[in-house]
Design an enzyme around this catalytic site. Sequence first.
Site, PDB file in Angstrom:
ATOM      1  CG  HIS A 114      26.034 -18.831  11.609  1.00  0.00           C
ATOM      2  ND1 HIS A 114      25.489 -17.898  12.450  1.00  0.00           N
ATOM      3  CD2 HIS A 114      25.044 -19.718  11.326  1.00  0.00           C
ATOM      4  CE1 HIS A 114      24.211 -18.194  12.658  1.00  0.00           C
ATOM      5  NE2 HIS A 114      23.916 -19.287  11.995  1.00  0.00           N
TER       6      HIS A 114
ATOM      7  CG  ASP B  18      23.215 -22.487  17.426  1.00  0.00           C
ATOM      8  OD1 ASP B  18      22.518 -22.981  16.525  1.00  0.00           O
ATOM      9  OD2 ASP B  18      23.430 -21.268  17.523  1.00  0.00           O
TER      10      ASP B  18
END
Length: 432
Positions: free
Chosen positions: A289, A361
Site C-alpha cells: 500500500h 490490486d
Amino acid sequence: MIRSLGIISIWFFGLVFLFAGININEPYLISLRGLGAAVLCIASVVVFIVLIRQGYWSGRSVANRLLILLWCLPSLSILYAHASFEVRKRNVLQTDVVRAHILGQHFVVGYSSFDEVVPLVEKGLIGGVYIARHNIAGRTVEALKSEIAALQDRRRIAGLPPLIVAADQEGGIVSHLSPPLTALPALSTLADLPPNIRAKRAEDFGRTHGQELSALGVNHDFAPVLDLRPEASRNRFDFNTLINQRAISGDPAAVADIGLAYVRGLDAFDVGATVKHFPGLGRVRADTHHFSADLGTSLAVLEASDWRPFRDVLAGSKAQLMIGHVTLRAVDPDRPASHSKRVVSGIIRQKWNYQGVIITDDLVMGAIYNHNICAAVVEALNASVDLLLVAFDGSQFYRIFACASEAFGDGKLDMAMLRDSERRLKQTLPAD
C-alpha cells in the site's frame, strides 16, 4: 501575533501549506480535499493579511517579503491543482464513444458521490464500481441497494453491459460492509478443523456472504485470500496489508480446500469470487500500500507451496485472479507482477493456461502509484490483464484513464490483447 509564534514556525508552516497545496490531488492527501482545501486557502490568506498588517512587506528585509510571497502560494497552488483536475476530468468525459467503450470496460472504480460516478457509468468509461466502507457508513442497506440498482438502470438505458459491482468482504478484519452485513470471523478460524468440517463451514461462510452481497446488488467479492500465512512476525511498518491476520493458513492444502469451498458458497448466489494476491504476499515483508516489495523466492519453491492454492482454486472454479504489486525477481526483476508480461502472460496465461479474468490490486497503492503509473497501465493491458482497479481514491481514475487513452491514440496498446480481454470479459462477467 507573528513574533509570538516565531519566524521559524511561520516559515515551516508556510512550506507545509505550500506542499499540501501543490499535492492536494495526490491520494495521501485525500482527507484534505473539499472542506480541508478551503480551510487551507482561508488560513493562508489570513496569515498573508496578518503579515502585511504587521509591516513585513513595507520593511527592507528581503526575507520578510519572501515570507509574504510564500504565504500567497498555497492558495494559488490549490486553485491550480483544482483547475488541472477539472480540465483532465472534462477531457476524459469528452472521450469519443468508440475509445470510451474499448478502454472503459477495463476499469473498476471506487466512488464517493453518486452524481460523480453516473457520467462514467452512462458513457461506458468504466466497467464496474467498487463499494467500500464509506459507501455504507451511516446509511441503510436499502439506501445502498437502491443506489446500486439506479446505477445498473442507467447502464441499461445507455445500452451497455451490466456493471461489475465489487466489494472486499473477506471476513475477519477485512469486512468492509459489516456492519450492517453479517460480521463473520476470518476463514483462518476454520484451518484447524477436520477437513470435511472445515470445508462445510467454509462453504457456509461463502453462502452467507453470497446471499447478502447478492441481495445488495454486489456481484463480485474480492475474496478469498490465498496467500500463505507468514511464519515471521508482522513488520511494524505494515499498516494495511496485515496478511498474517488475513491469510487462511500456512498449509497450501488447507488454504486450497477452504478457499475452494468458500468460492462454491459465493457461486451458489451468483457472486463471483476473486482469489488474491498472486504471486503471494506471505513471504513479503513490505506493505505494498505504501512501499515497493520484492519476492526473491525461487520458482520451484513457489510452485510447490505458495502457488498451489491459486492453481487448485482456479482450476476447480470460475474464480477470477487478483494480481498484486510484488516484484517477482526470478521472472521480472524490473517491474511488479501486476504489469509484468513475463508473469501475467508467460506464467498465468501460457504456463498455467488460465483464461479467466485477471484484475490488478488497487493501482492507488504506493508500490505502483509512486512510480510511473502511466507505464504500469499500458504494460498491464499489454500483458493481458483484463481489469484495472482504482479503489482507494476514485478521483485518480481520470489520471489513469488519460494514460490509457493517450497510449491508445499513440498506438501503444496491443489491440490483439485488448480483443482477447474483451472476449474474456464478455464470457465471465455479469449478464443481463
